[in-house]
Design an enzyme around this catalytic site. Structure first.
Site, PDB file in Angstrom:
ATOM      1  CB  CYS A  34     105.528 116.782  16.697  1.00  0.00           C
ATOM      2  SG  CYS A  34     103.801 117.165  16.571  1.00  0.00           S
ATOM      3  CB  CYS A  87     116.349 117.948  17.230  1.00  0.00           C
ATOM      4  SG  CYS A  87     115.621 119.347  18.089  1.00  0.00           S
ATOM      5  CB  CYS A  92     113.425 121.986  19.790  1.00  0.00           C
ATOM      6  SG  CYS A  92     113.254 122.043  18.002  1.00  0.00           S
TER       7      CYS A  92
END
Lengths: 399, 153
Positions: free
Chosen positions: B50, B75, B122
């Site tokens: 993922c 990220c 996220c």
């Protein structure tokens, strides 16, 4: 320090290109369709540009259609040919490593009743010509195969593919946007019936593309109106961009051979330097590859984080393709190589260009390794490349 | 040219996100960074497929989170939001477990001055890692009845 290594996303407009464009953004603003002197002036320069482009590509003037972008040329080739010729058959073929301008157009045609075959690529990123042969049926009318991939720079055997398609009576389109600066662009040698080129990748302006269309190939428009561009692409000609495109293509093809060698050497230095880092991998074959492309996965770190740390140091590159940077999905191209998702999330594309110097490469090779090390220290993952690749693609994967 | 250089300084994310991304707080770069807090709860969530994995360690005393360490494969949004979360749960001599569990992704977003819409998901992973680490602490300290769902209702 600014090191621009995103030339596959777009190139700067060359000064000489800008210079030939400026008069047409200023006082020479006539519409080529007007009958007065200003119209004739505009019509003449568009005609001259078309002649120049045709000559450079080994084509006829009537085979050159100016469009608004590479994406539009791709769309025009695909929709234009398939919709016009659907009475001949409804099977069309493309590859898993196309630009979205092609893939999404094929998706759309599926909804219009076309059957689509997507050709696989091998671990090197290359299609199998035998698979292409097997895929073609009596019902196949059209194929689209990218000349050189925008993410990993792998070069497909397009001339061989063209021969196969020709023998079987299948019309072939190729997206040559990334190929133009470095590969053979004579249309008779490429052999495709339709070829897409983009101004913004060849140091020309944005908002201009060309579709080469072999004379006897019939396509229908996707934009209707004033009947410009032989009735195939209506809309007042973007004279400045057309003039700029012709100049840019002229410069690109004239400097191609020496520039390919120069950039290729720098690219090889970059690749070997970055592959000195542990658990890093070049995506796509080294041999059949654009000389300006290095696409590297750094395992156990996330590409966007690396990209943004590089940004702080003035190193500008991409994860996947720039166009999909808003997307959370890993690159479809890396996945098509049969590599696990985590390598897709870890890939960075460095695309060099005519401004790239050896000191740029040295700067990247000095600055990137410490960032990679830092991000790996922050990461809870410690896989080896062998472990990651052995795990393969997670077929049940979903977010 | 100076103008271009200035524009280049522009960032996709807010200044607060950038600060936490460039200098993450409470991150465990070395094993000793984890050892020094003598953690009594650890949680790991996410999957490499993922694109994000989060691991978090907590030191809990008197029902308060005294220290937090974390690692991530993620990220900029995941890094910045977990960094901010680690600050929020250890503020003011340590936040009470029950109050830490009340922190919503929206609270983190507010402190970060927002995230791009596509990146909001996220920021959830750090929160899940926190809950997993708190559950681990409950498991280790014979308080299984206090364990919570990883995802908030």
């Amino acid at each position: 320090m600014r090191v621009y290594m995103d030339n596959a996303a777009t190139t700067r407009v060359d000064e000489e290109v800008l210079e030939v464009m400026l008069p047409f953004l200023g006082e020479r603003y006539g519409n080529p369709s007007s009958m007065h002197a200003m119209g004739i002036d505009a019509k003449t320069v568009v005609g001259d540009a078309r002649e120049k482009v045709a000559k450079l590509l080994g084509a006829d003037e009537k085979e050159i259609i100016f469009t608004g972008s590479g994406t539009e040329s791709d769309n025009l080739a695909i929709f234009g040919y398939c919709r016009k010729n659907k009475s001949k058959g409804n099977h069309i073929i493309t590859t898993k490593v196309e630009h979205h301008a092609v893939l999404d157009s094929f998706e759309r045609l599926k909804k219009e009743g076309f059957e689509v075959t997507l050709l696989d690529v091998d671990r090197d990123g290359l299609i199998d010509l035998e698979e292409l042969k097997r895929a073609i049926t009596d019902n196949t009318i059209f194929a689209s195969i990218i000349y050189a991939n925008n993410e990993i720079g792998t070069v497909q055997p397009i001339a061989e593919a063209a021969k196969i398609c020709k023998e079987k009576g299948v019309v072939l389109h190729t997206d040559a946007c990334q190929a133009t600066n470095y590969l053979e662009m004579d249309v008779t040698k490429i052999g495709a019936d339709l070829i897409t080129i983009n101004g913004s990748k060849i140091y020309g302006p944005k908002g201009i593309g060309v579709l080469y269309k072999k004379r006897d190939i019939m396509i229908e428009p996707i934009i209707y109106g004033g009947g410009q561009e032989f009735g195939i692409r209506s809309g007042t000609e973007n004279v400045a961009n057309i003039v700029g495109f012709a100049k840019a293509l002229d410069m690109a093809l004239n400097h191609r051979d020496e520039e390919s060698i120069r950039v290729g050497k720098l690219r090889d230095k970059l690749i070997s330097g970055l592959l000195n880092l542990p658990e890093s991998r070049l995506n796509g074959t080294h041999e059949k590859r654009l000389p300006n492309n290095a696409n590297i996965s750094f395992l156990n770190l996330e590409g966007e984080s690396l990209l943004l740390y590089m940004n702080e140091l003035g190193i500008y590159a991409s994860t996947g393709s720039a166009c999909s940077s808003d997307s959370l999905e890993p690159s479809h191209v890396i996945i098509a190589l049969g590599l696990p998702h985590e390598l897709g999330h870890s890939s960075i594309r460095f695309s060099l260009g005519k401004d790239t110097t050896e000191s740029d490469i040295d700067y990247v090779l000095k600055e990137v390794p410490p960032i990679v090390e830092k991000l790996r220290k922050m990461s809870p993952l410690h896989k080896t490349m062998e472990e990651a690749i052995a795990a393969g693609v997670d077929k049940d994967f979903k977010h | 040219m100076a103008d271009i250089e200035n524009k280049e300084k522009k960032w996709f994310y807010s200044d607060v996100v950038k600060e936490h991304f460039m200098s993450p707080k409470n991150i465990a770069m070395e094993e000793t960074d984890v050892e020094e807090i003598s953690p009594n709860g650890m949680g790991e969530v996410g999957s490499p497929a993922c694109g994000d994995v989060m691991k978090m360690w907590l030191k809990i005393e008197d029902d308060r989170i005294k220290a937090c360490r974390w690692k991530t494969f993620g990220c900029a949004s995941a890094i910045a939001s977990t960094s901010m979360l680690s600050v929020m749960v250890t503020e003011k001599e340590g936040v009470k477990i029950e109050d830490a569990l009340k922190i919503r992704p929206g609270d983190i977003l507010e402190r970060l001055h927002g995230l791009p819409t596509v990146k909001i998901h996220c920021s959830v992973l750090g929160d899940q890692a926190l809950r997993a680490a708190i559950n681990d602490y409950f498991r280790n300290s014979d308080q299984k009845e206090r364990m919570v769902d990883l995802r908030k209702a």
